[in-house]
Design an enzyme around this catalytic site. Structure first.
Site, PDB file in Angstrom:
ATOM      1  N   ASP A 161       0.827  -1.202   0.000  1.00 42.41           N
ATOM      2  CA  ASP A 161       0.000   0.000   0.000  1.00 42.41           C
ATOM      3  C   ASP A 161       0.863   1.255   0.000  1.00 42.41           C
ATOM      4  O   ASP A 161       0.563   2.222  -0.710  1.00 42.41           O
ATOM      5  CB  ASP A 161      -0.931   0.004   1.213  1.00 42.41           C
ATOM      6  CG  ASP A 161      -1.729   1.298   1.311  1.00 42.41           C
ATOM      7  OD1 ASP A 161      -2.498   1.579   0.375  1.00 42.41           O
ATOM      8  OD2 ASP A 161      -1.549   2.029   2.290  1.00 42.41           O
ATOM      9  N   ARG A 168       0.189   6.395  -6.953  1.00 43.55           N
ATOM     10  CA  ARG A 168      -1.123   6.972  -7.253  1.00 43.55           C
ATOM     11  C   ARG A 168      -1.119   8.479  -7.027  1.00 43.55           C
ATOM     12  O   ARG A 168      -1.755   9.236  -7.767  1.00 43.55           O
ATOM     13  CB  ARG A 168      -2.204   6.316  -6.391  1.00 43.55           C
ATOM     14  CG  ARG A 168      -2.492   4.870  -6.766  1.00 43.55           C
ATOM     15  CD  ARG A 168      -3.336   4.192  -5.704  1.00 43.55           C
ATOM     16  NE  ARG A 168      -4.565   4.922  -5.462  1.00 43.55           N
ATOM     17  CZ  ARG A 168      -5.184   4.977  -4.290  1.00 43.55           C
ATOM     18  NH1 ARG A 168      -4.687   4.356  -3.234  1.00 43.55           N
ATOM     19  NH2 ARG A 168      -6.301   5.660  -4.165  1.00 43.55           N
ATOM     20  N   LYS A 187      -5.087  -1.837   5.352  1.00 46.33           N
ATOM     21  CA  LYS A 187      -4.466  -1.362   6.596  1.00 46.33           C
ATOM     22  C   LYS A 187      -5.350  -1.667   7.807  1.00 46.33           C
ATOM     23  O   LYS A 187      -4.850  -2.037   8.874  1.00 46.33           O
ATOM     24  CB  LYS A 187      -4.191   0.145   6.507  1.00 46.33           C
ATOM     25  CG  LYS A 187      -3.100   0.518   5.512  1.00 46.33           C
ATOM     26  CD  LYS A 187      -2.647   1.942   5.673  1.00 46.33           C
ATOM     27  CE  LYS A 187      -3.675   2.951   5.215  1.00 46.33           C
ATOM     28  NZ  LYS A 187      -3.818   2.996   3.743  1.00 46.33           N
TER      29      LYS A 187
END
Length: 410
Positions: A161, A168, A187
């Site tokens: 992530d 991103r 998460k």
């Protein structure tokens, strides 16, 4: 696995299998998949979306890219909440210790603010000495003694992530519901939860601007949570005016102290109780009693002390962090306050220095706004609509010039 073929398939609206998604995330985490290929895949997902099954597989792959918090079979039930962010959204600081009073454990992994939305870690770090970066042994120690802990993501949790979000953020692929879902849920599920409540905001001060967008994101996250074995529920919350009466790190901590003593603003207390009752053992009325008699305030102080914070500073936090320039914005006329635009206030507070435009930016704990009047109230000419706390005279004057554009009295 031929990655260009997978990118082309998603680009053309095809579906990736669970095995392909897990293999892609594993290769990307190891460094075997170049960033330009992951960026291309993220853009294809942005435009083509993912099925619920693909989104669940992506979340699971990211979840298992690192470690998870481990619990014993006979440990208390673990619960948490996630908010998609807003202006003055300080509910975590009240919610976690309140739930701990109910006998459940709250291993809350939180984030920092970015853009106009504030971050739980930034608020906590305005408490002198408070440590948000704990290792897993320290996390378990605090949980064992208090029942709640509030920390940042550890190095071992969801490394995929971290890498994917960094891409991103610079490739225009942040606002994708499947990618947002996988980032948030991986998460949270790494905490080893039994129950999760999602506070999804919409409106001018939220990431999702419309209720329809918020509903789509909420449905996606709830579906993934259930697919991966965690009971998940959702609360849609309008974020057209700030939550509570303050926005800004130390100012929000001061408001949370009041709420933990049972003296907080009604809207803040209501949101906390709504979220808590979705994952708690006890009913809402009992949770309200715990909050109003100060049980959660005791828990919060215990947690602060165990995480290195100065408990004595809590009740004087606005003196510890006092802005050099403080001024009131007063109502120019009498009437009904119909607009206190959260998005507009958020940008002003960001410019004061309370937030960050880039992840590496520092935050000023002292600045922000407090005594924010609530919409729907009748005000008289000269009444205080809010107070501005600024580091410089220039930023104070700018805020006082801009804020009236975001407030309406009729």
């Amino acid at each position: 696995m031929h990655i260009p073929t997978l990118i082309e398939r998603k680009r053309d609206g095809g579906v990736l299998s669970d095995e392909e998604i897990h293999a892609v995330i594993a290769a990307f985490t190891r460094g075997d998949m170049p960033e330009y290929q992951m960026s291309s895949l993220a853009m294809a997902i942005f435009f083509r979306g993912m099925t619920p099954e693909e989104t669940a597989a992506l979340t699971d792959a990211m979840l298992h890219s690192g470690t998870m918090l481990a619990w014993n079979e006979h440990d208390p039930m673990r619960v948490d909440k996630h908010s998609t962010g807003g202006i003055g959204d300080k509910t975590s600081l009240v919610l976690a210790p309140l739930l701990a009073c109910d006998g459940v454990w709250v291993p809350m992994i939180s984030g920092r603010g970015l853009g106009i939305t504030g971050g739980t870690l930034d608020k906590l770090e305005s408490i002198p000495g408070f440590r948000t970066q704990l290792n897993e042994v320290e996390i378990h120690n605090v949980i064992d003694q208090v029942g709640c802990v509030m920390v940042g993501q550890t190095a071992g949790i969801c490394p995929a992530d971290k890498k994917l979000y960094a891409l991103r953020d610079v490739t225009g692929t942040v606002p994708s519901i499947p990618l947002i879902t996988a980032s948030i849920m991986s998460k949270k599920l790494a905490e080893g939860l039994n129950r999760l409540v999602l506070d999804v905001k919409y409106g001018s001060g939220a990431f999702m601007k419309t209720e329809e967008q918020a509903h789509q994101l909420a449905q996606s996250m709830v579906t993934v949570g259930r697919a991966l074995g965690v009971r998940s529920s959702v609360r849609l919350s309008a974020m057209n005016e700030p939550t509570g009466e303050s926005a800004g790190n130390a100012l929000e901590v001061a408001e949370c102290v009041r709420c933990l003593k049972g003296e907080g603003p009604q809207d803040l207390e209501d949101i906390v109780l709504d979220l808590a009752s979705a994952v708690a053992v006890s009913p809402r009325v009992d949770l309200q009693e715990m909050l109003r008699r100060g049980d959660a305030w005791v828990k919060f102080q215990q947690m602060v002390e165990l995480q290195g914070g100065n408990v004595e500073a809590l009740e004087k936090i606005t003196s510890v962090h006092r802005a050099p320039f403080i001024a009131e914005l007063k109502a120019p006329a009498s009437g009904m306050l119909t607009r206190m635009d959260a998005g507009g206030l958020g940008y002003v507070i960001l410019e004061l220095g309370a937030g960050r435009s880039k992840a590496a930016d520092p935050v000023d704990f002292a600045v922000g706004c407090d005594q924010i009047a609530k919409t729907g109230t009748h005000v008289h000419a000269g009444d205080v609509l809010l107070r501005v706390h600024a580091r410089t005279k220039r930023t104070l004057d700018h805020a006082l010039d801009v804020l009236p554009q975001h407030i309406e009295i009729i």
